[in-house]
Design an enzyme around this catalytic site. Structure first.
Site, PDB file in Angstrom:
ATOM      1  N   GLY A  62      14.775 -13.047 -48.654  1.00 54.26           N
ATOM      2  CA  GLY A  62      13.903 -14.199 -48.774  1.00 54.26           C
ATOM      3  C   GLY A  62      13.599 -14.876 -47.450  1.00 54.26           C
ATOM      4  N   HIS A 346     -30.028  20.775 -26.333  1.00 55.21           N
ATOM      5  CA  HIS A 346     -29.940  21.130 -27.746  1.00 55.21           C
ATOM      6  C   HIS A 346     -28.988  22.292 -28.032  1.00 55.21           C
ATOM      7  CE1 HIS A 346     -34.283  21.543 -26.277  1.00 55.21           C
ATOM      8  NE2 HIS A 346     -33.635  22.536 -25.721  1.00 55.21           N
TER       9      HIS A 346
END
Length: 440
Positions: A62, A346
């Site tokens: 906790g 390309h």
């Protein structure tokens, strides 16, 4: 979160959630924060080794037990602490400063920020007396139906007087329902000691907590808006801010234009007058001034000034593209230096290559850099012309001003100024046809 990754390490806009909390703490206090972790969340310590100090909570029991671990790790001369939640990444330094001022102003041993929510599900409820004194905080798991109807919630930001806290932390008792030690029980202990716990109403504080993936997405939207707003105020144009993804770590200079559907991540930096066109993703890369990147991916690479990339190009890790170069449709590079004014327009692949200046890479060119065991390098000198569909089998050097014929498979070095043609390529003298000009 239903994740193997500790919650506070989930990324938001390119940084772990906890990084934003650490930044706010450092800005507000000028000191490294102390981060509490458990053996199950040890990755937190690895991630922030340089940014924070750490306290180990051996067994998570906790928030009160986490604070106990932190208090035990504090130096003896510390007189005041602020406690933040690691899963509240929207917190700002101003809210931390306000909380400290309120505690000091009222002489309280404890100050906590409270906020009113339309839907308080999942949050601790705060009970306040008339003068802003907090009488009790109840966790939702322990709350009665009437207490759950309260909309005033604990935002998870606290300031404490350390002298009182060192004594009080040892008096926390386990919850009857969960067995955990709750930090919020300190309010009751302060009341029992005749001390003040004061509520801080900070309407400007955004202490939204992240409890699940839905909260994570909501917080990311808020932080993303802030990031884009900052860039726009600094002179960056976003055609469609709602479609842009820009990490907190990205740097963009003035007069850059970002078109829709662009993703900029990591340590990316974009130079002035550059246009990042739709569909591009740039990760951990530097893009120079006056460049155009169109529908392409650039990863961990450096691009000079006046460079054109795309559409549909891919620069993989380790590329260095010099000024004025052009990389076009379906061109790919990996670990390649591409010289000034060189062109790869390309359908070609350059891997592990050193390309000189003013080189033309013809369509379909491939550097065959991998022999099944090791990668090898290809070197192409200044002014060389690589014909379409050339395969360059590395390791290989094509000399300055050399040519390769279309469809050649080059397996041996090409001397400067020579022509390589054929399968396998043979070296020839290069001759220009009378009355014609050599073109790309």
């Amino acid at each position: 979160m239903k994740s193997r990754l500790p919650k506070v390490l989930h990324p938001i806009c390119g940084r772990p959630m906890l990084a934003y909390v650490i930044d706010a703490a450092l800005e507000a206090t000028g000191e490294k924060p102390l981060v509490v972790y458990s053996p199950q969340t040890s990755k937190i310590k690895d991630a922030f080794e340089l940014e924070a100090d750490f306290a180990l909570q051996q067994e998570p029991r906790g928030t009160g037990d986490a604070l106990r671990a932190a208090v035990e790790a504090l130096p003896e001369d510390v007189t005041e602490v602020v406690v933040l939640s690691g899963d509240v990444p929207l917190i700002e330094a101003a809210s931390i400063a306000t909380t400290l001022d309120e505690r000091r102003g009222r002489g309280a041993v404890m100050a906590l920020v409270v906020t009113e929510l339309d839907d308080a599900s999942g949050y601790g409820r705060v009970l306040i007396e008339g003068d802003s004194t907090v009488s009790r905080i109840v966790e939702e798991k322990d709350a009665t139906p009437d207490e759950r109807a309260i909309r005033l919630t604990n935002a998870g930001l606290y300031a404490f007087d350390v002298a009182w806290l060192r004594d009080a932390i040892g008096r926390l008792t386990p919850s009857k329902k969960t067995g955990e030690l709750y930090l919020t029980q300190l309010v009751e202990l302060a009341a029992a000691d005749g001390k003040i716990s004061t509520a801080v109403l900070d309407p400007d504080a955004d202490l939204t907590g992240v409890n699940d993936r839905s909260d994570l997405a909501e917080v990311q939207l808020a932080l993303q808006y802030d990031i884009l707003q900052r860039h726009m105020e600094d002179g960056v144009t976003f055609h469609d801010p709602g479609s842009a993804v820009v990490d907190a770590t990205v740097e963009i200079e003035a007069d850059v234009t970002i078109e829709p559907n662009v993703i900029l991540r990591g340590s990316t930096r974009i130079g002035t007058d550059t246009v990042i066109k739709s569909g591009s993703q740039i990760v951990d890369s530097t893009i120079g001034e006056r460049c155009t990147v169109w529908a392409s991916v650039v990863e961990s690479s450096k691009v000079g000034n006046d460079v054109k990339i795309g559409p549909f190009a891919h620069l993989r890790t380790g590329c260095d593209v010099a000024d004025g170069a052009e990389i076009g449709n379906f061109a790919e590079q990996k670990n390649t230096r591409f010289g000034a004014r060189s062109k790869q327009h390309h359908f070609s692949y350059l891997g592990d290559a050193e390309i000189g200046e003013d080189v033309n890479i013809g369509a379909g060119t491939i550097t065959a850099n991998y022999d099944g065991r090791r990668k090898h390098r290809t070197i192409i000198g200044n002014g060389a012309f690589i014909g379409s569909d050339t395969i360059l089998r590395a390791p290989l050097t094509v000399g300055e001003g050399a040519y390769t014929g279309a469809g050649s498979v080059v397996t041996k070095d090409v001397p400067p100024g020579k022509l390589a043609v054929g399968v396998p390529a043979r070296i020839r003298e290069r001759r220009a046809q009378p009355g014609t000009e050599e073109t790309e």
